[in-house]
Scaffold this active site. Structure first.
Site, short mmCIF file in Angstrom:
data_model
loop_
_atom_site.label_atom_id
_atom_site.label_comp_id
_atom_site.label_asym_id
_atom_site.label_seq_id
_atom_site.Cartn_x
_atom_site.Cartn_y
_atom_site.Cartn_z
N ASP A 34 -22.20 16.94 18.91
CA ASP A 34 -21.26 16.69 20.23
C ASP A 34 -20.60 18.20 20.52
O ASP A 34 -20.57 18.46 21.77
CB ASP A 34 -20.28 15.48 20.12
CG ASP A 34 -19.59 15.70 18.73
OD1 ASP A 34 -19.98 16.34 17.84
OD2 ASP A 34 -18.58 14.77 18.62
N TYR A 67 -37.60 9.84 15.93
CA TYR A 67 -38.95 9.70 17.03
C TYR A 67 -40.12 9.00 16.17
O TYR A 67 -40.90 8.46 16.62
CB TYR A 67 -39.47 11.20 17.34
CG TYR A 67 -39.15 11.54 18.70
CD1 TYR A 67 -37.46 11.92 18.62
CD2 TYR A 67 -39.70 11.98 19.47
CE1 TYR A 67 -37.08 12.33 19.89
CE2 TYR A 67 -39.32 12.46 20.81
CZ TYR A 67 -37.67 12.70 20.82
OH TYR A 67 -37.47 13.26 22.01
N ASP A 89 -34.15 17.75 21.21
CA ASP A 89 -34.85 17.40 22.46
C ASP A 89 -33.65 17.66 23.44
O ASP A 89 -34.06 17.97 24.53
CB ASP A 89 -35.24 15.89 22.43
CG ASP A 89 -35.93 15.26 23.71
OD1 ASP A 89 -36.57 16.12 24.25
OD2 ASP A 89 -35.62 14.41 24.04
N ASP A 91 -32.99 20.57 26.59
CA ASP A 91 -32.99 20.57 28.11
C ASP A 91 -31.67 21.16 28.49
O ASP A 91 -31.75 21.57 29.58
CB ASP A 91 -33.13 19.03 28.29
CG ASP A 91 -34.56 18.59 28.48
OD1 ASP A 91 -35.48 19.26 28.03
OD2 ASP A 91 -34.90 17.55 29.51
N LYS A 123 -24.96 15.97 12.56
CA LYS A 123 -23.74 15.00 12.89
C LYS A 123 -23.52 14.50 11.55
O LYS A 123 -23.68 13.23 11.25
CB LYS A 123 -24.40 13.84 13.66
CG LYS A 123 -23.19 12.75 14.25
CD LYS A 123 -22.48 13.40 15.40
CE LYS A 123 -21.22 12.45 15.66
NZ LYS A 123 -20.14 12.94 16.49
C1 IPM Z 1 -40.41 17.38 25.08
C2 IPM Z 1 -40.54 15.78 25.75
C3 IPM Z 1 -41.13 15.02 24.67
C4 IPM Z 1 -40.26 14.74 23.64
C5 IPM Z 1 -41.64 13.70 25.36
C6 IPM Z 1 -42.42 14.08 26.51
C7 IPM Z 1 -42.23 12.66 24.23
O1 IPM Z 1 -39.21 15.51 26.13
O2 IPM Z 1 -41.31 17.77 24.42
O3 IPM Z 1 -39.03 17.73 24.66
O4 IPM Z 1 -39.29 14.00 23.58
O5 IPM Z 1 -40.30 15.44 22.59
MG MG Z 2 -37.45 16.76 26.06
#
Ligand code: IPM
Ligand code: MG
Length: 373
Positions: free
Chosen positions: A223, A144, A247, A251, A191
């Site tokens: 993975d 990032y 990240d 999710d 990884k």
């Molecule tokens: C998160 C989001 C952020 C990230 C974005 C909005 C930059 O997806 O907080 O997980 O990738 O960190």
């Molecule tokens: Mg995110």
């Protein structure tokens, strides 16, 4: 003894303002009930800030955040930037810069399941019972924040992934300490069969393990971890990982709960602390009073924990549980019989002030119930 705290509030984009408003209602109810004082200072970030100032993170916002005891944040992102790879400024730059400026190097995302939502999870009940893990994601390093290049002709690009021992150690200590307080298992996701940075993560974590003898440490390639989270999420206690893997995996883990709208997060580091739901800005729902405020309200509970107000945080979590068990849920959870975002905020505010069940008038709640069925 009551406490007095300054909270910076960043509503952000999309549904950010309306979910954050519910958290403030609940925090005010907690303050009232337990004799605390919370002062709020609103500030700008994201697409909202670009529209108003041209800058996704105005200096004033950094200043306010640095001078606050905690930050409550809604959501970031606007579709007009998502499909425009040439955009020079992007809302997300605001959040990334804020994380870096405040050195919020650890993002903590607890994943818990709720009986009332089991039917919404893509997983079967037998895989869900007892799922209780927390992801510690490194937040201010890795791909990032590495050097980025794009060639002059625009046909070649790169993003460097860099980690130092120190960056790994500071979040690993937090993750080990969390494991000590929990089921004493830590899984490093990396990884290491391919990436040099991952091999450094593995080496550093292996070396640190002797300082935490009661914690069992294991290692998974990312993975495989993505697969294991779906096959058998119960096996995880504390998951530690770098920025990008965290990240993606967080999710993935969030849908196990049944609704992306449910999960809170805390970003902590050298002093500062930011609390936000993990869901995005959900622009299609903005302004309609239908978004799920529970991710934000549970983030407010984490904020209370951060202030050392454990009893108050627990009360908020009980309020959330109470709404779920009684069917007071938003459209994402029950598309037919749903309640508005603002109603859920009011119900939980009432709950934390012990206004239930004696002062509960179901018919009043019914009146505010959605008729869009
Ligand atoms: C998160 C989001 C952020 C990230 C974005 C909005 C930059 O997806 O907080 O997980 O990738 O960190
Ligand atoms: Mg995110």
């Amino acid at each position: 003894m009551g406490v007095e705290k300054n909270i910076a509030v960043i509503n952000g984009d999309g549904i950010g303002p309306e979910v954050t408003e519910q958290s403030i209602k609940v925090l005010n109810a907690i303050a009232h009930q337990f004799g605390h004082k919370f002062h709020y200072t609103h500030c700008l970030m994201g697409a909202d800030a670009i529209d108003k100032t041209g800058n996704p993170l105005p200096d004033e916002t950094i200043e306010i955040c640095l001078n606050s005891d905690a930050i409550l944040f809604g959501a970031i992102g606007h579709p007009k930037y998502d499909n425009d790879p040439n955009a020079k400024v992007r809302p997300e730059q605001g959040l990334l810069k804020l994380r870096k400026s405040l050195q919020l190097y650890a993002n903590i995302r607890p994943v818990s399941t709720y009986a009332a939502l089991q039917h919404l999870s893509p997983l079967k009940p037998k895989q869900l019972d007892g799922v209780d893990c927390v992801i510690y994601r490194e937040l201010t390093g890795g791909i990032y924040f590495g050097n980025k290049t794009i060639s002059e002709d625009g046909n070649k690009a790169s993003d460097d992934c860099v980690y130092s021992r120190e960056e790994i150690e500071r979040i690993a200590h937090l993750a080990f300490k969390a494991a000590q307080q929990r089921r004493k298992k830590l899984t490093l996701v990396d990884k290491a069969n391919v990436l040099e940075t991952s091999r450094l993560w593995r080496k550093v974590v292996q070396q640190m393990a002797s300082q935490y003898p009661e914690v069992t440490v294991d290692f998974l390639f990312v993975d495989n971890a993505a697969m294991q989270l779906i096959l058998n999420p119960k096996q995880f206690d504390v998951i530690l990982t770098e920025n990008m893997f965290g990240d993606i995996l967080s999710d993935e883990a969030s849908v196990i709960t049944g609704s992306l709208g449910m999960l809170p997060s805390a970003s902590v580091g050298n002093g500062g602390a930011l609390f936000e739901p993990i869901h995005g800005s959900y622009p299609q729902a903005a302004g309609k009073d239908i978004a799920n405020p529970l991710g934000s309200i549970l983030s407010a509970a984490m904020l209370l924990d951060h202030f050392g107000l454990g009893k108050e945080a627990e009360k908020v979590r009980q309020g959330v549980q109470w709404t779920l068990e009684n069917g007071f849920v938003t459209k994402d959870i029950d598309p037919v019989n749903f309640y508005f975002t603002s109603t859920i905020g009011e119900l939980i505010s009432d709950f934390v002030q012990d206004k239930f069940p004696t002062e509960l008038h179901p018919e009043n709640i019914q009146l505010r119930k959605s008729t869009i069925i």
